[in-house]
Scaffold this active site. Structure first.
Site: not given
Ligand code: 80O
Length: 389
Positions: A137-139, A173, A389
């Protein structure tokens, strides 16, 4: 050409799709540790590897600053994840973690941290096999160093260090489509603070909807409805562990948590993770629980607001209480704790209740991947019990 790097890796390849003669399971066999590359991969000249001690406030702060300015943004570049320092420390130091899997890249001259990638150990069951894996994670590569092909060498380096611990599989992910997802999840958002979400462009006022009608639409009760609902405490860890281990067995892919891991991942920590249990009044037993983690996002250019306070659905177990009611209570608590939005993926048993709880679909997908492990069929999100996460 587009997946030059991933076509060289032991991951499900597009060309193999449909070839069901390939066995499910590891794609490459482990190599003897003596044959694993002993020295780090080469970096471009000006840069050097560094190990990040996340328990050092100074280093944790450097990681925090790098991610705050350069980590994942939404598709419209309105928001950027803003993981807090205490969240990063929590997320990267579970029982049995390896400090040297917290990998940074510094500029040799200035010692500035310009890239990061991490792994943590996790036991993941795939059907009936429990596999010791790493969660990568966190790449993150500094915006000014993009397209220098740093990401492939960081992925190879974290893979090398994971191999040195005799671990040969990983889970990760991404919001981008790579070879080859084990499942494709849709993310959903439940508005808690409609005025702010519309002000910052996270959501739009519906057609024929006024602001006051929208505020009313998303209004929640002030108090929760589940009898016996209370914050999780240390004394609940044994019961929650038993409940969670049993509940996760219904999914094809899911982590297996022992008590130490449940204590780490689910015991409430302010501004990091929150967990609530349902205690039966007659028997004093824990019958259900839910949890969510706190992951704010920086609002990239808005005069009135700088941060979006977001809760992300984490793990839960339902036995006596309907998931609908449990999640409604989670929303009520999140609203009470001043969150602006509650996010969830359509994993586990989430999908059937999202619409009724007034979640709206997000504008992107989250893809789950396994490294060096072939699954013959793509999973439905409801067959997945893993939340990263
Ligand atoms: C609202 O602020 C954001 C800032 C950056 C990206 C996104 C969209 C997004 N990419 N959202 C998700 O990946 C996401 C949406 C719902 C639940 N978990 C999520 O990602 C989690 C799990 C994977 N690592 C990031 C956090 C939204």
């Amino acid at each position: 050409q587009q997946h030059k790097f991933w076509e060289t890796q032991p991951v499900g390849q597009f060309k193999d799709l449909g070839n069901s003669t390939l066995p499910e399971g590891p794609i490459e066999q482990p190599t003897p540790l003596s044959e694993v590359k002993q020295e780090p991969y080469n970096l471009p000249n000006l840069y050097e590897w560094t190990v990040c001690d996340m328990k050092s406030d100074e280093v944790c702060n450097e990681v925090y600053i790098l991610l705050t300015n350069n980590y994942v943004e939404d598709d419209d570049n309105l928001f950027r994840f803003n993981y807090s320092k205490e969240f990063l420390r929590w997320g990267l130091t579970p029982p049995g973690y390896f400090q040297n899997w917290h990998i940074g890249v510094r500029v040799k001259s200035s010692k500035k941290l310009v890239a990061f990638i991490t792994g943590i150990p996790v036991k993941i069951r795939v059907r009936n096999e429990v596999v010791q894996m790493a969660e990568v994670n966190f790449l993150c590569v500094h915006k000014k160093l993009r397209s220098k092909r740093l990401a492939p060498v960081m992925i190879k380096e974290v893979t090398r260090r994971i191999h040195l611990e005799n671990i040969w599989q990983a889970a990760y992910t991404a919001g981008v489509f790579l070879p080859t997802p084990v499942t494709t999840c849709q993310y959903w958002h439940r508005t808690l603070n409609p005025k702010k979400l519309i002000d910052v462009g996270f959501s739009r006022l519906g057609e024929r909807m006024t602001m006051s009608r929208t505020i009313k639409l998303y209004k929640l009760p002030n108090s929760t409805s589940t009898r016996g609902l209370r914050k999780m405490e240390l004394r609940d860890v044994p019961q929650v562990t038993r409940l969670l281990r049993n509940y996760l067995n219904r999914f094809i892919v899911a982590p297996t948590f022992d008590e130490d891991e449940v204590e780490h991942w689910l015991l409430p920590q302010e501004n990091v993770v929150d967990s609530y249990v349902v205690e039966c009044e007659e028997t004093r037993e824990i019958t259900d629980f839910f949890s969510f983690y706190t992951l704010p996002s920086t609002i990239l250019n808005n005069q009135n607001h700088s941060t979006l306070k977001a809760a992300y659905s984490f793990y839960y177990v339902t036995n006596r209480v309907q998931l609908m009611q449990l999640m409604q209570d989670a929303l009520i608590i999140a609203k009470r704790d001043d969150f602006d939005v509650f996010n969830a993926l359509d994993v586990m048993e989430n999908e059937p209740i999202l619409k009724d709880l007034k979640f709206g679909p997000g504008d992107g997908q989250l893809y789950y991947y396994l490294y060096n492990y072939r699954l013959n069929n793509v999973l439905k999100p409801s067959e997945l019990g893993l939340v990263l996460l």
